[in-house]
Design a protein around this motif. Sequence first.
Motif, PDB file in Angstrom:
ATOM      1  N   TRP A  18       0.812  -1.216   0.000  1.00  0.00           N
ATOM      2  CA  TRP A  18       0.000   0.000   0.000  1.00  0.00           C
ATOM      3  C   TRP A  18       0.846   1.268   0.000  1.00  0.00           C
ATOM      4  O   TRP A  18       0.367   2.330  -0.375  1.00  0.00           O
ATOM      5  CB  TRP A  18      -0.976  -0.010   1.174  1.00  0.00           C
ATOM      6  CG  TRP A  18      -2.012  -1.060   0.963  1.00  0.00           C
ATOM      7  CD1 TRP A  18      -2.090  -2.275   1.585  1.00  0.00           C
ATOM      8  CD2 TRP A  18      -3.086  -1.019   0.026  1.00  0.00           C
ATOM      9  NE1 TRP A  18      -3.146  -2.986   1.100  1.00  0.00           N
ATOM     10  CE2 TRP A  18      -3.784  -2.231   0.142  1.00  0.00           C
ATOM     11  CE3 TRP A  18      -3.520  -0.078  -0.900  1.00  0.00           C
ATOM     12  CZ2 TRP A  18      -4.896  -2.525  -0.635  1.00  0.00           C
ATOM     13  CZ3 TRP A  18      -4.628  -0.374  -1.669  1.00  0.00           C
ATOM     14  CH2 TRP A  18      -5.297  -1.576  -1.536  1.00  0.00           C
ATOM     15  N   TRP A  19       2.106   1.168   0.420  1.00  0.00           N
ATOM     16  CA  TRP A  19       2.998   2.323   0.302  1.00  0.00           C
ATOM     17  C   TRP A  19       3.213   2.662  -1.165  1.00  0.00           C
ATOM     18  O   TRP A  19       3.141   3.830  -1.571  1.00  0.00           O
ATOM     19  CB  TRP A  19       4.344   2.034   0.968  1.00  0.00           C
ATOM     20  CG  TRP A  19       4.306   2.162   2.448  1.00  0.00           C
ATOM     21  CD1 TRP A  19       4.200   1.152   3.348  1.00  0.00           C
ATOM     22  CD2 TRP A  19       4.368   3.368   3.199  1.00  0.00           C
ATOM     23  NE1 TRP A  19       4.190   1.657   4.613  1.00  0.00           N
ATOM     24  CE2 TRP A  19       4.297   3.018   4.552  1.00  0.00           C
ATOM     25  CE3 TRP A  19       4.485   4.709   2.860  1.00  0.00           C
ATOM     26  CZ2 TRP A  19       4.338   3.965   5.562  1.00  0.00           C
ATOM     27  CZ3 TRP A  19       4.522   5.641   3.866  1.00  0.00           C
ATOM     28  CH2 TRP A  19       4.447   5.264   5.203  1.00  0.00           C
ATOM     29  N   CYS A  20       3.469   1.658  -1.983  1.00  0.00           N
ATOM     30  CA  CYS A  20       3.674   1.876  -3.418  1.00  0.00           C
ATOM     31  C   CYS A  20       2.412   2.440  -4.062  1.00  0.00           C
ATOM     32  O   CYS A  20       2.466   3.417  -4.821  1.00  0.00           O
ATOM     33  CB  CYS A  20       4.039   0.569  -4.106  1.00  0.00           C
ATOM     34  SG  CYS A  20       5.446  -0.272  -3.401  1.00  0.00           S
ATOM     35  N   ILE A  21       1.285   1.818  -3.753  1.00  0.00           N
ATOM     36  CA  ILE A  21       0.019   2.257  -4.341  1.00  0.00           C
ATOM     37  C   ILE A  21      -0.303   3.682  -3.908  1.00  0.00           C
ATOM     38  O   ILE A  21      -0.763   4.503  -4.714  1.00  0.00           O
ATOM     39  CB  ILE A  21      -1.107   1.278  -3.956  1.00  0.00           C
ATOM     40  CG1 ILE A  21      -0.855  -0.087  -4.608  1.00  0.00           C
ATOM     41  CG2 ILE A  21      -2.469   1.820  -4.351  1.00  0.00           C
ATOM     42  CD1 ILE A  21      -1.753  -1.189  -4.102  1.00  0.00           C
ATOM     43  N   LEU A  81       6.377  17.731  -7.635  1.00  0.00           N
ATOM     44  CA  LEU A  81       5.989  16.805  -6.561  1.00  0.00           C
ATOM     45  C   LEU A  81       5.429  15.512  -7.130  1.00  0.00           C
ATOM     46  O   LEU A  81       5.653  14.428  -6.581  1.00  0.00           O
ATOM     47  CB  LEU A  81       4.967  17.460  -5.634  1.00  0.00           C
ATOM     48  CG  LEU A  81       5.497  18.525  -4.685  1.00  0.00           C
ATOM     49  CD1 LEU A  81       4.348  19.170  -3.920  1.00  0.00           C
ATOM     50  CD2 LEU A  81       6.501  17.926  -3.724  1.00  0.00           C
ATOM     51  N   GLY A  82       4.698  15.598  -8.242  1.00  0.00           N
ATOM     52  CA  GLY A  82       4.189  14.397  -8.892  1.00  0.00           C
ATOM     53  C   GLY A  82       5.316  13.513  -9.401  1.00  0.00           C
ATOM     54  O   GLY A  82       5.290  12.290  -9.233  1.00  0.00           O
ATOM     55  N   GLY A  83       6.318  14.121 -10.009  1.00  0.00           N
ATOM     56  CA  GLY A  83       7.472  13.356 -10.476  1.00  0.00           C
ATOM     57  C   GLY A  83       8.245  12.727  -9.337  1.00  0.00           C
ATOM     58  O   GLY A  83       8.685  11.574  -9.425  1.00  0.00           O
ATOM     59  N   LEU A  84       8.393  13.461  -8.254  1.00  0.00           N
ATOM     60  CA  LEU A  84       9.085  12.924  -7.080  1.00  0.00           C
ATOM     61  C   LEU A  84       8.305  11.770  -6.461  1.00  0.00           C
ATOM     62  O   LEU A  84       8.880  10.742  -6.093  1.00  0.00           O
ATOM     63  CB  LEU A  84       9.300  14.040  -6.059  1.00  0.00           C
ATOM     64  CG  LEU A  84      10.112  13.714  -4.820  1.00  0.00           C
ATOM     65  CD1 LEU A  84      11.535  13.330  -5.205  1.00  0.00           C
ATOM     66  CD2 LEU A  84      10.135  14.892  -3.875  1.00  0.00           C
ATOM     67  N   SER A  85       6.993  11.921  -6.369  1.00  0.00           N
ATOM     68  CA  SER A  85       6.157  10.849  -5.816  1.00  0.00           C
ATOM     69  C   SER A  85       6.212   9.603  -6.694  1.00  0.00           C
ATOM     70  O   SER A  85       6.246   8.484  -6.190  1.00  0.00           O
ATOM     71  CB  SER A  85       4.712  11.307  -5.680  1.00  0.00           C
ATOM     72  OG  SER A  85       4.606  12.327  -4.739  1.00  0.00           O
ATOM     73  N   TRP A  90       8.199   4.035  -7.570  1.00  0.00           N
ATOM     74  CA  TRP A  90       8.934   3.007  -8.304  1.00  0.00           C
ATOM     75  C   TRP A  90      10.025   2.375  -7.444  1.00  0.00           C
ATOM     76  O   TRP A  90      10.249   1.165  -7.497  1.00  0.00           O
ATOM     77  CB  TRP A  90       9.545   3.583  -9.578  1.00  0.00           C
ATOM     78  CG  TRP A  90       8.566   3.649 -10.700  1.00  0.00           C
ATOM     79  CD1 TRP A  90       8.030   4.778 -11.245  1.00  0.00           C
ATOM     80  CD2 TRP A  90       7.992   2.558 -11.411  1.00  0.00           C
ATOM     81  NE1 TRP A  90       7.153   4.445 -12.245  1.00  0.00           N
ATOM     82  CE2 TRP A  90       7.109   3.086 -12.370  1.00  0.00           C
ATOM     83  CE3 TRP A  90       8.116   1.175 -11.318  1.00  0.00           C
ATOM     84  CZ2 TRP A  90       6.377   2.277 -13.233  1.00  0.00           C
ATOM     85  CZ3 TRP A  90       7.385   0.379 -12.186  1.00  0.00           C
ATOM     86  CH2 TRP A  90       6.527   0.920 -13.124  1.00  0.00           C
ATOM     87  N   VAL A  91      10.718   3.200  -6.651  1.00  0.00           N
ATOM     88  CA  VAL A  91      11.754   2.653  -5.766  1.00  0.00           C
ATOM     89  C   VAL A  91      11.134   1.722  -4.736  1.00  0.00           C
ATOM     90  O   VAL A  91      11.644   0.623  -4.483  1.00  0.00           O
ATOM     91  CB  VAL A  91      12.546   3.803  -5.082  1.00  0.00           C
ATOM     92  CG1 VAL A  91      13.432   3.276  -3.984  1.00  0.00           C
ATOM     93  CG2 VAL A  91      13.360   4.562  -6.110  1.00  0.00           C
ATOM     94  N   LEU A  92      10.017   2.131  -4.145  1.00  0.00           N
ATOM     95  CA  LEU A  92       9.340   1.277  -3.165  1.00  0.00           C
ATOM     96  C   LEU A  92       8.823  -0.008  -3.804  1.00  0.00           C
ATOM     97  O   LEU A  92       8.855  -1.079  -3.178  1.00  0.00           O
ATOM     98  CB  LEU A  92       8.198   2.029  -2.496  1.00  0.00           C
ATOM     99  CG  LEU A  92       8.597   3.128  -1.518  1.00  0.00           C
ATOM    100  CD1 LEU A  92       7.369   3.860  -1.015  1.00  0.00           C
ATOM    101  CD2 LEU A  92       9.384   2.548  -0.355  1.00  0.00           C
ATOM    102  N   LEU A  93       8.349   0.075  -5.033  1.00  0.00           N
ATOM    103  CA  LEU A  93       7.878  -1.125  -5.727  1.00  0.00           C
ATOM    104  C   LEU A  93       9.022  -2.103  -5.968  1.00  0.00           C
ATOM    105  O   LEU A  93       8.865  -3.319  -5.783  1.00  0.00           O
ATOM    106  CB  LEU A  93       7.214  -0.744  -7.048  1.00  0.00           C
ATOM    107  CG  LEU A  93       6.621  -1.888  -7.847  1.00  0.00           C
ATOM    108  CD1 LEU A  93       5.447  -2.514  -7.093  1.00  0.00           C
ATOM    109  CD2 LEU A  93       6.171  -1.400  -9.209  1.00  0.00           C
ATOM    110  N   ILE A  94      10.175  -1.593  -6.352  1.00  0.00           N
ATOM    111  CA  ILE A  94      11.341  -2.460  -6.555  1.00  0.00           C
ATOM    112  C   ILE A  94      11.769  -3.097  -5.244  1.00  0.00           C
ATOM    113  O   ILE A  94      12.044  -4.298  -5.179  1.00  0.00           O
ATOM    114  CB  ILE A  94      12.486  -1.660  -7.214  1.00  0.00           C
ATOM    115  CG1 ILE A  94      12.108  -1.301  -8.648  1.00  0.00           C
ATOM    116  CG2 ILE A  94      13.800  -2.431  -7.168  1.00  0.00           C
ATOM    117  CD1 ILE A  94      13.026  -0.300  -9.308  1.00  0.00           C
TER     118      ILE A  94
END
Length: 102
Positions: A18-21, A81-85, A90-94
């Motif tokens: 849920w962090w990634c989502i 902020l959208g690009g940073l999020s 993506w990092v959290l998903l990996i």
Amino acid sequence: MEPISAPSSSPRKGISKWWCIGFFIAAVIFFIIGAALVSAYLSAGYKTCTSALSYGDYTYDYSCFTGNIGEYNGGIAMLVLGGLSKFIAWVLLIVYCVQRRR
């Protein structure tokens, strides 16, 4: 005296999906708000300022916009902020996928 025991080796709990989502949803919301603010600023139209200053060989001509420059700056900030999020998502998903394999 009681001997000191080693900490129990319970399995570490990984990050939740849920962090990634959540970061992906935040990125979409930031992109929508940023695009709306920039387009609201640009839809106000252009107005050319006809002032010119001359200092010897240097002439300073400028043009200006009508509308609120804060809308434009806020829109750019929301897009950043959208690009940073999205990058964080993506990092959290990996990280989430790598932890699931172990």
